[in-house]
Design an enzyme around this catalytic site. Structure first.
Site, mmCIF file in Angstrom:
data_model
loop_
_atom_site.group_PDB
_atom_site.id
_atom_site.type_symbol
_atom_site.label_atom_id
_atom_site.label_comp_id
_atom_site.label_asym_id
_atom_site.label_seq_id
_atom_site.Cartn_x
_atom_site.Cartn_y
_atom_site.Cartn_z
ATOM 1 N N ASP A 89 25.750 11.507 62.321
ATOM 2 C CA ASP A 89 26.835 11.368 61.358
ATOM 3 C C ASP A 89 28.121 11.745 62.089
ATOM 4 O OD1 ASP A 89 28.418 11.467 59.036
ATOM 5 O OD2 ASP A 89 26.778 12.318 57.850
ATOM 6 N N ASP A 129 31.612 8.526 58.807
ATOM 7 C CA ASP A 129 32.164 9.111 57.590
ATOM 8 C C ASP A 129 33.531 8.486 57.297
ATOM 9 O OD1 ASP A 129 31.767 11.410 55.661
ATOM 10 O OD2 ASP A 129 33.716 12.000 56.479
ATOM 11 N N GLU A 141 30.737 4.392 56.084
ATOM 12 C CA GLU A 141 30.939 4.759 54.679
ATOM 13 C C GLU A 141 32.371 4.403 54.296
ATOM 14 O OE1 GLU A 141 30.924 8.741 51.825
ATOM 15 O OE2 GLU A 141 31.966 8.725 53.737
ATOM 16 N N HIS A 144 24.002 12.977 49.867
ATOM 17 C CA HIS A 144 24.327 14.400 49.721
ATOM 18 C C HIS A 144 25.571 14.666 48.880
ATOM 19 C CE1 HIS A 144 26.834 12.750 52.798
ATOM 20 N NE2 HIS A 144 27.603 13.814 52.741
ATOM 21 N N ASP A 145 26.163 13.621 48.323
ATOM 22 C CA ASP A 145 27.379 13.792 47.505
ATOM 23 C C ASP A 145 27.136 13.507 46.031
ATOM 24 O OD1 ASP A 145 29.038 14.353 49.722
ATOM 25 O OD2 ASP A 145 29.483 12.233 50.060
HETATM 26 O O1 ISL Z 1 31.689 13.758 47.393
HETATM 27 C C1 ISL Z 1 32.593 13.178 46.873
HETATM 28 C C2 ISL Z 1 33.276 13.791 45.727
HETATM 29 O O2 ISL Z 1 32.324 14.102 44.772
HETATM 30 C C3 ISL Z 1 33.026 11.882 47.403
HETATM 31 O O3 ISL Z 1 34.133 11.372 46.768
HETATM 32 C C4 ISL Z 1 33.251 12.040 48.906
HETATM 33 O O4 ISL Z 1 34.380 12.823 49.106
HETATM 34 C C5 ISL Z 1 33.465 10.719 49.576
HETATM 35 O O5 ISL Z 1 32.363 9.913 49.323
HETATM 36 C C6 ISL Z 1 33.630 10.907 51.082
HETATM 37 O O6 ISL Z 1 32.516 11.599 51.555
HETATM 38 C C7 ISL Z 1 32.355 11.939 52.887
HETATM 39 O O7 ISL Z 1 33.466 12.596 53.453
HETATM 40 C C8 ISL Z 1 33.789 13.883 52.932
HETATM 41 C C9 ISL Z 1 32.573 14.807 52.818
HETATM 42 O O8 ISL Z 1 32.894 15.935 52.043
HETATM 43 C C10 ISL Z 1 31.384 14.109 52.197
HETATM 44 O O9 ISL Z 1 30.258 14.947 52.193
HETATM 45 C C11 ISL Z 1 31.139 12.854 53.005
HETATM 46 O O10 ISL Z 1 30.000 12.159 52.583
HETATM 47 C C12 ISL Z 1 34.817 14.474 53.864
HETATM 48 O O11 ISL Z 1 34.352 14.412 55.196
#
Ligand code: ISL
Length: 531
Positions: free
Chosen positions: A99, A201, A261, A321-322
């Site tokens: 990642d 990411d 993503e 994980h979100d």
């Molecule tokens: O998890 C979210 C809010 O509930 C999403 O909006 C998330 O911020 C978005 O999908 C981007 O996510 C990625 O980047 C973020 C990180 O916190 C997330 O875990 C990751 O998947 C910042 O790096």
């Protein structure tokens, strides 16, 4: 299967390393914990492991704030442990996907420490610095998507820096050629170690509007903390050149994949970032965001096809994980029958499926009291938003103390249902969700139709049923999914007779030939093949 291409025909399993298995007793999962469970993952039938970030991190955003792209965080182990994991995984036909969080670094990264140390430091221009205007204000109204202002005042150098996420996650300046070159080196570093794929990411926010125009307000907030329409802080044209550079590096290696993503984008734009000289794929969160409704899924499948065409390869995701786990979203109390339908959907659609640890045993979200919340956005916005800890609980291996996760007190509480719901119990139960996942994965692996075949939706089915045909290389598979709680009778056209049972989530005789009228049990997932 002939010409197996891992990222197209295979299945990726996401591990949140803090939560999978703790070999050291620290309460935090680690690399040796993952290595110790590789046989389980091989037997499950997956092809690659995507590890949420394992680079050194102060953990403001649990790894998504990286302080050294070329290191392993000591809480997860050493570089030797990582190399051993790669080698042991490879022996079992499992690839490692890293990642990479390249939009921002941690504020503890050496680059940022240098950058903020003085205005003439060679790293100054690696981040998005801006002078205050004549009233001392930042250049625009951009908000952080995690709440509050996007521009943070730096006392030392009397300037603002931009952070799209937490203030401890300053955004890199991707318009600086030195930053781009450094990023390409990160890909090389890990690909040289045998890593076969990268999850990028929020890649589509690497570049922001060159003129730094203000975003319009007034959008209906998706969450309590995001009241801005993100127009100018993502999806900029320069991104294409950067993705092409990344792809050129990946193509120097064997079958090395990149899945991105997207954030705040559209499916059309996400498709535009895929191609032979761009990313291999982008995430599609349609399934993950959809309600439990077959009509809705049918429309999503159609629109995926339309936007991606036949050449670009989809991704299918029910969990990450979100997000609240699918078992919590769809599960009926303790009953897992619907989750079998969801699994069959995920694993028989066209595209690369991504599983999330614990999905295969139907792990439910944990519920935390306010004082137990660890995710900063949850702490900040409770009770409107409780954060993302719920889906990050320790893996439930068995009924012993700490669910077999490790000897130390786990960093997040276990779901108390672990004494019943765990890998050991489900392995021993032929009717379990875990064994259904295994059978599905094995069937999928052996079937060209289920992996790379064309997909045709069936018309005229009862409202609660989703059905589609997958076909490739003289093989045909018919998938019938009953989303409802009542039996449904399906009438197959005379021309399509000759189907026999391949797999069902309910008791059925394998290879049984079906008549023109098939009765699907409530919440039955049925896969048929042409005799
Ligand atoms: O998890 C979210 C809010 O509930 C999403 O909006 C998330 O911020 C978005 O999908 C981007 O996510 C990625 O980047 C973020 C990180 O916190 C997330 O875990 C990751 O998947 C910042 O790096």
């Amino acid at each position: 299967m002939k010409n197996f291409l891992w990222w197209r025909d295979g299945v990726v399993y996401q591990i949140y390393p803090r939560s999978f298995a703790d070999s050291s007793g620290s309460g935090i999962g680690d690399l040796n914990g993952i290595t110790a469970h590789l046989d389980y993952l091989r037997d499950l039938g997956i092809d690659a492991l995507w590890l949420s970030p394992i680079n050194p991190s102060p953990d403001v955003d649990f790894g998504y704030d990286v302080s050294d792209y070329n290191g392993i965080d000591p809480k997860f182990g050493s570089m030797q442990d990582f190399e051993r994991l790669v080698a042991q995984a490879e022996k079992r036909g499992i690839r490692i996907v890293m990642d990479l969080v390249l939009n921002h670094t941690s504020d503890q990264h050496e680059w940022f420490r240098q950058s903020r140390s003085s205005r003439d430091n060679p790293y100054r221009d690696w981040y998005m610095w801006h002078d205050p205007d004549e009233h001392g204000k930042p250049p625009n109204n951009w908000l952080s998507v995690f709440g509050g202002k996007g521009w943070e005042w730096d006392e030392g150098t009397q300037a603002y820096y931009y952070h799209m996420f937490y203030k401890e996650q300053p955004d890199l300046n991707w318009r600086n050629p030195e930053v781009r070159a450094a990023m390409l080196d990160v890909f090389r570093f890990w690909a040289d170690k045998g890593v076969k794929g990268f999850r990028l990411d929020v890649f589509n926010v690497y570049f922001k509007d060159a003129q730094l125009r203000s975003n319009p307000f007034g959008e209906i907030a998706r969450r309590p903390f995001d009241s801005q329409k993100h127009l100018y802080d993502y999806d900029q044209p320069e991104l294409f050149g950067a993705l092409a550079d990344i792809r050129r590096v990946l193509d120097e290696y064997d079958e090395t994949y990149a899945v991105g993503e997207t954030f705040f984008s559209t499916p059309e734009k996400a498709a535009g970032y895929c191609g032979d000289d761009l990313l291999h794929a982008t995430f599609n969160f349609d399934l993950l965001e959809s309600r439990w409704n077959p009509g809705r899924y049918a429309r999503l499948i159609e629109s995926q096809y339309k936007t991606l065409g036949t050449h670009k390869w989809p991704t299918q995701v029910l969990n990450n994980h979100d997000t609240v786990r699918s078992a919590t979203r769809f599960g009926h109390g303790e009953d897992d029958e619907r989750l079998k339908v969801a699994a069959a959907l995920l694993l028989t659609l066209r595209g690369t499926p991504f599983l999330y640890y614990g999905e295969e045993i139907g792990m439910r979200d944990i519920r935390l009291k306010r004082g137990q919340i660890l995710d900063p956005i949850g702490k900040r916005y409770w009770p409107f938003f409780v954060g993302r800890d719920g889906c990050r609980a320790p893996m439930q291996w068995d009924a012993s103390a700490n669910a077999g996760f490790g000897d130390g007190q786990p960093w997040l509480p276990l779901n108390p249902d672990y004494t019943r719901r765990n890998v050991q119990n489900q392995s021993a139960d032929a009717k379990s969700l875990l064994n259904f996942y295994k059978r599905l994965l094995a069937l999928r692996r052996a079937s060209a139709a289920l992996t790379r075949g064309e997909l045709t939706l069936l018309e005229g089915l009862p409202r609660d049923v989703l059905g589609y045909l997958r076909s490739a290389e003289n093989e045909q598979m018919l998938v019938l999914l009953n989303f409802g709680d009542a039996n449904q009778v399906i009438h197959l056209q005379a021309s399509s007779l000759g189907w026999q049972v391949c797999l069902s989530s309910k008791p059925r005789i394998a290879a049984e030939h079906l008549a023109a009228n098939i009765t699907l049990a409530e919440s039955e997932a049925l896969i048929l093949t042409k005799a």
